[in-house]
Each structure stands twice: as C-alpha cells, then as structure tokens.
Scaffold this motif. Structure first.
Motif, PDB file in Angstrom:
ATOM      1  N   ASP A 273      51.410  29.131   4.108  1.00  0.00           N
ATOM      2  CA  ASP A 273      51.924  30.410   3.626  1.00  0.00           C
ATOM      3  C   ASP A 273      52.692  30.314   2.313  1.00  0.00           C
ATOM      4  N   VAL A 274      53.614  29.372   2.206  1.00  0.00           N
ATOM      5  CA  VAL A 274      54.486  29.329   1.031  1.00  0.00           C
ATOM      6  C   VAL A 274      53.712  28.924  -0.218  1.00  0.00           C
ATOM      7  N   MET A 275      53.069  27.758  -0.188  1.00  0.00           N
ATOM      8  CA  MET A 275      52.298  27.307  -1.350  1.00  0.00           C
ATOM      9  C   MET A 275      51.104  28.221  -1.600  1.00  0.00           C
ATOM     10  N   GLY A 276      50.468  28.668  -0.531  1.00  0.00           N
ATOM     11  CA  GLY A 276      49.257  29.472  -0.668  1.00  0.00           C
ATOM     12  C   GLY A 276      49.474  30.752  -1.450  1.00  0.00           C
ATOM     13  N   VAL A 277      50.538  31.474  -1.111  1.00  0.00           N
ATOM     14  CA  VAL A 277      50.847  32.729  -1.803  1.00  0.00           C
ATOM     15  C   VAL A 277      51.061  32.482  -3.291  1.00  0.00           C
ATOM     16  N   ARG A 278      51.784  31.437  -3.602  1.00  0.00           N
ATOM     17  CA  ARG A 278      52.104  31.173  -5.008  1.00  0.00           C
ATOM     18  C   ARG A 278      50.876  30.713  -5.797  1.00  0.00           C
ATOM     19  N   LEU A 279      50.069  29.844  -5.182  1.00  0.00           N
ATOM     20  CA  LEU A 279      48.887  29.332  -5.885  1.00  0.00           C
ATOM     21  C   LEU A 279      47.784  30.382  -5.979  1.00  0.00           C
ATOM     22  N   ALA A 280      47.810  31.374  -5.096  1.00  0.00           N
ATOM     23  CA  ALA A 280      46.803  32.441  -5.147  1.00  0.00           C
ATOM     24  C   ALA A 280      47.034  33.384  -6.322  1.00  0.00           C
ATOM     25  N   ARG A 281      48.247  33.437  -6.837  1.00  0.00           N
ATOM     26  CA  ARG A 281      48.590  34.439  -7.853  1.00  0.00           C
ATOM     27  C   ARG A 281      47.721  34.330  -9.097  1.00  0.00           C
ATOM     28  N   LYS A 282      47.503  33.114  -9.590  1.00  0.00           N
ATOM     29  CA  LYS A 282      46.717  32.976 -10.817  1.00  0.00           C
ATOM     30  C   LYS A 282      45.279  33.394 -10.590  1.00  0.00           C
ATOM     31  N   HIS A 283      44.739  33.109  -9.402  1.00  0.00           N
ATOM     32  CA  HIS A 283      43.366  33.513  -9.117  1.00  0.00           C
ATOM     33  C   HIS A 283      43.259  35.041  -9.022  1.00  0.00           C
ATOM     34  N   ILE A 284      44.257  35.664  -8.411  1.00  0.00           N
ATOM     35  CA  ILE A 284      44.280  37.126  -8.354  1.00  0.00           C
ATOM     36  C   ILE A 284      44.313  37.701  -9.765  1.00  0.00           C
ATOM     37  N   LYS A 285      45.150  37.139 -10.606  1.00  0.00           N
ATOM     38  CA  LYS A 285      45.245  37.600 -11.997  1.00  0.00           C
ATOM     39  C   LYS A 285      43.895  37.490 -12.697  1.00  0.00           C
ATOM     40  N   TRP A 286      43.205  36.354 -12.513  1.00  0.00           N
ATOM     41  CA  TRP A 286      41.899  36.171 -13.149  1.00  0.00           C
ATOM     42  C   TRP A 286      40.865  37.147 -12.596  1.00  0.00           C
ATOM     43  N   TYR A 287      40.855  37.319 -11.279  1.00  0.00           N
ATOM     44  CA  TYR A 287      39.892  38.264 -10.696  1.00  0.00           C
ATOM     45  C   TYR A 287      40.132  39.683 -11.217  1.00  0.00           C
ATOM     46  N   LEU A 288      41.373  40.108 -11.249  1.00  0.00           N
ATOM     47  CA  LEU A 288      41.672  41.472 -11.686  1.00  0.00           C
ATOM     48  C   LEU A 288      41.404  41.676 -13.174  1.00  0.00           C
ATOM     49  N   SER A 289      41.438  40.598 -13.948  1.00  0.00           N
ATOM     50  CA  SER A 289      41.126  40.729 -15.376  1.00  0.00           C
ATOM     51  C   SER A 289      39.660  41.064 -15.604  1.00  0.00           C
ATOM     52  N   HIS A 290      38.812  40.812 -14.600  1.00  0.00           N
ATOM     53  CA  HIS A 290      37.394  41.130 -14.694  1.00  0.00           C
ATOM     54  C   HIS A 290      37.022  42.355 -13.859  1.00  0.00           C
ATOM     55  N   TRP A 291      38.022  42.998 -13.288  1.00  0.00           N
ATOM     56  CA  TRP A 291      37.793  44.217 -12.499  1.00  0.00           C
ATOM     57  C   TRP A 291      37.857  45.398 -13.443  1.00  0.00           C
ATOM     58  N   SER A 292      36.995  46.379 -13.245  1.00  0.00           N
ATOM     59  CA  SER A 292      36.898  47.489 -14.205  1.00  0.00           C
ATOM     60  C   SER A 292      38.195  48.281 -14.317  1.00  0.00           C
ATOM     61  N   SER A 293      38.940  48.348 -13.237  1.00  0.00           N
ATOM     62  CA  SER A 293      40.217  49.059 -13.267  1.00  0.00           C
ATOM     63  C   SER A 293      41.346  48.041 -13.183  1.00  0.00           C
ATOM     64  N   THR A 294      42.404  48.266 -13.908  1.00  0.00           N
ATOM     65  CA  THR A 294      43.554  47.367 -13.855  1.00  0.00           C
ATOM     66  C   THR A 294      44.685  48.049 -13.103  1.00  0.00           C
ATOM     67  N   PRO A 295      45.407  47.286 -12.288  1.00  0.00           N
ATOM     68  CA  PRO A 295      46.514  47.894 -11.545  1.00  0.00           C
ATOM     69  C   PRO A 295      47.659  48.266 -12.474  1.00  0.00           C
ATOM     70  N   SER A 296      48.466  49.223 -12.038  1.00  0.00           N
ATOM     71  CA  SER A 296      49.667  49.552 -12.793  1.00  0.00           C
ATOM     72  C   SER A 296      50.575  48.328 -12.811  1.00  0.00           C
ATOM     73  N   GLU A 297      51.521  48.330 -13.739  1.00  0.00           N
ATOM     74  CA  GLU A 297      52.423  47.191 -13.844  1.00  0.00           C
ATOM     75  C   GLU A 297      53.206  46.991 -12.547  1.00  0.00           C
ATOM     76  N   ALA A 298      53.631  48.084 -11.951  1.00  0.00           N
ATOM     77  CA  ALA A 298      54.394  47.979 -10.706  1.00  0.00           C
ATOM     78  C   ALA A 298      53.530  47.399  -9.589  1.00  0.00           C
ATOM     79  N   TYR A 299      52.286  47.841  -9.531  1.00  0.00           N
ATOM     80  CA  TYR A 299      51.378  47.353  -8.488  1.00  0.00           C
ATOM     81  C   TYR A 299      51.046  45.884  -8.738  1.00  0.00           C
ATOM     82  N   ARG A 300      50.811  45.537  -9.993  1.00  0.00           N
ATOM     83  CA  ARG A 300      50.488  44.142 -10.330  1.00  0.00           C
ATOM     84  C   ARG A 300      51.639  43.224  -9.936  1.00  0.00           C
TER      85      ARG A 300
END
Length: 330
Positions: A273-300
């Motif tokens: 849980d602890v390491m996983g959440v933190r290491l997942a963040r960069k992958h989420i960022k990369w995936y969302l950078s290729h998603w047609s819609s970008t989340p609001s700053e608050a949501y991101r």
C-alpha cells in the motif's frame, strides 16, 4: 526475426530498461501490448546491496515470460561476472550489461556510459561476463562519451569479439544525455561493422519513425523507452506496422481504461500500500497525459497526492469513466 542466442524474439520491438519505470508490473503491460522482449531495470552488481529493498523488488522474476532479461551495472569485471552468475541462478535467461546510462550518480562511479571512455576495460568486462555464464550476454551503449569522442563502432567490434550476442545503441553520447537530436549514423556504421544483432534506441516515438530508423540504420530491432510511458500500446502499433504496414490507431477508451486500472492495481499489489500508491503516481500522470481530457488541478492533486490505495483507484476510475465518452472519439 530477432534472434538472441537460442531465443527467437516474437517482434523486433524491445522495451527499454528504465530505472524506476521498467519494474515487474510495467514489464507485464509492455508484453501484453506487443513488446517482443523487455529488459529489467538495472540491478547493481554489488553483492552487499542484494538484500536492499530496491534490489529485492528489481530482482523479482517470478512468472516472467521468456526470455527473462536482467540488466546489471558496475565497473569491476569479476564483480559483474559474479553478479551475472547470481542473476542467472535467480532466473535470468539473458544478461544485459549497462554501458549506456548517462545519470551522474552512475557515471561518477565510472559505470554506465562512463565505461565507453575505457575500451580495454570494456573488453575485459564483456569477456569476463561472457565466460562466466552459459546464457547469452548483451550490452547497451551510447554512441560515445561526447560528440567528438564517438566510438560506437569500436565498442561494437569489441563486443562481437568478446562473444556478446547482441548490442543496443542509443543514438546520443553520454554528454548529450537525453537532449538534442539523435544521431543514427554511428548506429548504421556499427551495424555494417558487425554480424551480431544491433538494436537501435533513441527518440523512436511512432510506428512510422520506427520504420524510418530501421530503414536508415539497417538495425535488427528497435528499443522503445520514454515514448511508451502512458501509452504501452505503442509497442503493438510498431510491431503491427513493421509486420503489415498498418496499425490500429489506439485501443478503445474502455480498453485503455481497463489497462490503466489493472496496471495501477498491479503496482499496489506488487509494492504494498505505502510504496505502491507513491510509485503509481508517475504512471497515472503519464497515462492522463495521453487521455483526451485532462483532470482539473484539484482533481489531479487528489489522485496523485492521496496516500490511500483504494481512494487512488476510485478517484482514477471515476475520472476515466466520466470522460470515456470523449475518449471513445479519440
């Protein structure tokens, strides 16, 4: 067909070893989406670091599909040879030697691409490691230490003479790091100079560019690194284009959302849980950078700053579901 030792690689598309990226969950996604071979994150050759948390995670090869490729890094021939033997005993079927990393913390120890400045040591390392194991040994290099010190052809010849089974060449020098235009002429020259397979790496970010680079260099395969972050289906697109001359633009929005969800869950499961959440963040960022819609700053911020794995998954899934209709047209 790319052949490395006894292994026929299904597609001439290889996932690059990237420290902090090419972990077991990411390798699984790359293979799912058409990478014919994946290379592990670099693993230190230092025996006293084998029990470190980082090395233990990087050394987990259970369930890996063939061929299992482990990249090792270091500077001392005998230490690297012993590390190769250790990793083969742990399940590695191909050993790759890192002589291409330009990172300061690696080069200041005279490892990675810093080794290219010492051709006698390169020869000694490669020969010693090849003689130490009964599996194929490959090497990843750059074109040299600086633009006026390019020696990829010499290194390729040394590698072939030492018994290396394949060589990957990134088309920049150590000094260039990841900045500036990739130079493919040195790779083309190295391919002409040796008979072992040559894998070309550097700024290949589309099926069309992969074909153009292969045509220009006559290399045997392409290695894809940063371009696949957040869009692992790029491997399949390139493989299809090289084989058939056409490819699917991108998977459907539902397929991409399912892939993202499964990958992030796999990261949580693998690291906890602890390491996983933190290491997942960069992958989420990369995936969302290729998603047609970008989340609001608050949501991101909510997705990337939460420390709760369940909340991270739920926030990500809610965003993907709410924007799937838009992405279906992407």
């Amino acid at each position: 067909m790319l052949q490395i030792g006894p292994y026929q690689i299904s597609t001439p598309v290889v996932a690059a070893p990237m420290a902090g990226v090419t972990d077991k969950p990411y390798r699984q996604v790359c293979r799912q989406y058409g990478a014919g071979m994946v290379v592990s994150e670099m693993i230190t050759s230092q025996k006293d670091l084998r029990d470190s948390t980082k090395t233990k995670f990087r050394s987990d090869l259970i369930g890996e599909p063939e061929p299992v490729v482990v990249q090792i890094v270091g500077t001392e021939p005998n230490v690297l040879a012993e590390a190769a033997q250790y990793n083969v005993a742990n399940g590695a079927q191909i050993i790759d030697i890192n002589m291409g990393c330009p990172a300061k913390k690696v080069c200041k120890k005279a490892a990675g691409s810093a080794l290219l400045a010492n051709e006698p040591l390169v020869q000694q390392i490669l020969t010693t490691v090849v003689n130490a194991v009964d599996v194929p040994v490959t090497v990843k290099i750059r074109t040299g230490t600086s633009p006026d010190q390019r020696n990829a052809v010499n290194i390729a010849r040394i590698a072939e003479a030492a018994g290396i089974s394949a060589i990957t060449i990134h088309g920049r020098t150590r000094q260039c790091k990841f900045v500036g235009q990739v130079e493919y002429d040195s790779i083309a020259a190295a391919k002409l100079a040796v008979d072992i397979p040559v894998i070309v790496n550097g700024d290949i970010d589309s099926p069309e560019s992969a074909q153009q680079v292969l045509n220009y260099t006559n290399a045997d395969a392409v290695m894809i690194g940063r371009a696949a972050q957040g869009q692992p289906w790029l491997f399949q697109q390139i493989a299809d284009y090289l084989a058939h001359g056409h490819y699917q633009a991108i998977p459907s929005a539902d397929q991409r959302a399912a892939t993202i969800h499964k990958h992030i869950e796999a990261i949580h499961h693998f690291y906890g849980d602890v390491m996983g959440v933190r290491l997942a963040r960069k992958h989420i960022k990369w995936y969302l950078s290729h998603w047609s819609s970008t989340p609001s700053e608050a949501y991101r911020q909510a997705i990337t700053q939460t420390e709760n794995p369940t909340e991270q998954i739920e926030l990500l899934q809610a965003f993907l579901q709410s924007t799937t209709a838009i992405n279906k047209a992407a």
